[in-house]
Design a protein around this motif. Structure first.
Motif, short mmCIF file in Angstrom:
data_model
loop_
_atom_site.label_atom_id
_atom_site.label_comp_id
_atom_site.label_asym_id
_atom_site.label_seq_id
_atom_site.Cartn_x
_atom_site.Cartn_y
_atom_site.Cartn_z
N SER A 1 -19.55 0.29 -0.33
CA SER A 1 -18.56 0.14 -1.40
C SER A 1 -17.57 1.27 -1.31
O SER A 1 -17.85 2.29 -0.69
CB SER A 1 -19.24 0.16 -2.77
OG SER A 1 -19.76 1.44 -3.03
N ARG B 1 -14.75 0.17 -5.80
CA ARG B 1 -15.58 -0.26 -6.93
C ARG B 1 -14.77 -0.97 -8.00
O ARG B 1 -15.14 -1.01 -9.16
CB ARG B 1 -16.36 0.93 -7.52
CG ARG B 1 -17.17 1.69 -6.50
CD ARG B 1 -17.92 2.85 -7.12
NE ARG B 1 -19.06 2.40 -7.89
CZ ARG B 1 -20.28 2.22 -7.39
NH1 ARG B 1 -20.52 2.47 -6.11
NH2 ARG B 1 -21.26 1.81 -8.15
N VAL C 1 -10.78 -4.26 -5.12
CA VAL C 1 -9.51 -4.18 -4.41
C VAL C 1 -9.69 -4.09 -2.90
O VAL C 1 -8.97 -4.74 -2.14
CB VAL C 1 -8.70 -2.96 -4.92
CG1 VAL C 1 -7.39 -2.85 -4.17
CG2 VAL C 1 -8.44 -3.07 -6.41
N GLY D 1 -12.39 -4.74 -0.76
CA GLY D 1 -13.16 -5.74 0.00
C GLY D 1 -14.40 -5.18 0.69
O GLY D 1 -15.11 -5.92 1.37
N ALA D 2 -14.67 -3.90 0.53
CA ALA D 2 -15.79 -3.29 1.26
C ALA D 2 -17.15 -3.86 0.85
O ALA D 2 -18.07 -3.91 1.66
CB ALA D 2 -15.79 -1.78 1.04
N CYS D 3 -17.29 -4.30 -0.40
CA CYS D 3 -18.61 -4.69 -0.92
C CYS D 3 -18.86 -6.19 -0.82
O CYS D 3 -19.70 -6.73 -1.55
CB CYS D 3 -18.75 -4.23 -2.37
SG CYS D 3 -17.55 -5.02 -3.45
N LEU E 1 -17.22 -10.23 -4.26
CA LEU E 1 -17.14 -8.76 -4.20
C LEU E 1 -18.20 -8.25 -5.19
O LEU E 1 -18.11 -8.52 -6.39
CB LEU E 1 -15.74 -8.29 -4.59
CG LEU E 1 -14.63 -8.82 -3.67
CD1 LEU E 1 -13.26 -8.44 -4.20
CD2 LEU E 1 -14.82 -8.27 -2.25
N CYS F 1 -18.86 -5.52 -6.54
CA CYS F 1 -18.42 -4.68 -7.66
C CYS F 1 -17.75 -5.50 -8.75
O CYS F 1 -17.60 -5.04 -9.87
CB CYS F 1 -17.48 -3.58 -7.16
SG CYS F 1 -15.91 -4.22 -6.53
S1 FES Z 1 -15.97 -1.73 -3.55
FE1 FES Z 1 -13.92 -2.30 -3.16
S2 FES Z 1 -13.92 -4.42 -3.59
FE2 FES Z 1 -15.88 -3.77 -4.18
#
Ligand code: FES
Length: 336
Positions: free
Chosen positions: A285, A288, A291, A293-295, A323, A325
């Motif tokens: 993540s 959080r 925005v 897209g990491a999670c 996502l 988060c």
């Molecule tokens: S941590 Fe960035 S979209 Fe969920």
């Protein structure tokens, strides 16, 4: 070298400088090893803590075209993994890996003759990047900045604000507001609709950009609307940590993680990201707040709601990706 490249963070940066801005804020300057494209106001993901899976998002506080260095400005947060590592462990000469620049809070495509920048606390970082860039790239633009801090000691980029206000005195006005210990040029208290109405009578003609705590931005949006700022001229940074507090009486539901063959009892209403972290399941993540897209996580079934689908393609959404988060667990849920 402190960390290694990952698919999300392929850009090597050598730490060139570390400057303390306030008692709890530092600016870290990097020399990009192979160039770096970004727009004013964007942010980057940083691989932190010598762990390629631990990413944190920080606004880029430098401005493109204004020197060879890229800077991020970091507030040290108690128990914050990324901010403590960056401000305590990282040294000049170290290498870090950054993602490509991300985020849509930028002025690069906005052409206006008047701007109003409203910043609260650490939210001043993209506002500085944008203001500095506008002064050079929109040479006729009139820019008004209101910057709210707790005390005068908390002003980030204090010297640069003074320097810019002097150099561009004919078209840049910077007003600092301090909740406590306001003295000298500082206005006491917080921003209010009355202050905006009285001091910026042409607010409805301005492009308004704001970054700060979520509550601050929500109020600013409400006031700007009431004072006639059209929605298409109002921009706020969506990058903030979402509230994660869930009351115990919300009820418990089951979160099943298929690949671990494990079930967890979690509070209904918790975000999927927090529920996984609370149970020791590691998730990549960064922002959080839906925005970056990491999670990205695949849901196999269950009861949930989502507040953001940014960066997800239609195919991913159809395949069940969310996502984490930005996914609130509303009932029993199974993820891959
Ligand atoms: S941590 Fe960035 S979209 Fe969920």
């Amino acid at each position: 070298m402190l960390t290694a490249p990952t698919s999300l963070c392929p850009n090597p940066m050598r730490v060139h400088s570390i400057v303390q801005e306030t008692p709890d804020v530092w600016t870290i300057g990097f020399l990009p090893e192979a160039g770096y494209n970004y727009q004013p106001g964007q942010y980057t993901l940083v691989c932190v803590d010598d762990d390629p899976n631990t990413l944190r998002a920080y606004t880029i506080s430098s401005s493109p075209g204004a020197g060879a260095f890229l800077t991020i400005t970091v507030r040290r947060i108690e128990n914050g993994v990324g901010s403590n590592w960056l401000t305590r462990k990282v040294k000049v000469g170290d290498y870090l890996w950054l993602s490509d620049a991300q985020g849509s809070f930028t002025c690069a495509d906005i052409y206006d003759s008047k701007y109003l920048m409203l910043a609260g606390g650490c939210g001043v970082t993209p506002i500085m990047s944008i203001t500095r860039w506008l002064l050079v790239n929109r040479p006729k633009a009139d820019i008004v900045v209101y910057y709210n801090v707790r005390t005068p000691d908390d002003v980030i980029f204090a010297n640069e604000w003074k320097m810019l206000a002097g150099e561009y005195h004919d078209r840049l006005t910077v007003t600092m507001m301090a909740e406590d210990k306001a003295a000298g040029d500082f206005l006491p208290g917080r921003l209010s609709p009355e202050i905006l109405r009285e001091n910026i009578p042409d607010i409805a003609e301005r492009t308004v950009m704001t970054c700060g705590p979520a509550v601050y931005m929500a109020l600013v949006e409400q006031w700007a609307k009431a004072l006639g700022v059209p929605p298409e001229k109002f921009y706020k940074e969506q990058f903030h940590v979402a509230a994660e507090c869930i009351s115990d009486d919300a009820g418990k539901v089951t979160l099943s993680v298929d690949h671990l063959r494990q079930n967890f009892s979690v509070a209904k209403g918790t975000s999927l990201l927090v529920a996984l972290e609370q149970n020791g399941v590691s998730v990549v993540s960064a922002c959080r707040s839906g925005v970056c897209g990491a999670c990205r996580t695949k849901v196999l079934g269950g009861n949930f709601t989502v507040t953001s689908r940014e960066t997800l393609s239609k195919q991913e959404i159809d395949a069940g990706f969310v996502l984490a988060c930005s996914c609130k667990i509303q009932g029993n849920i199974v993820i891959e």
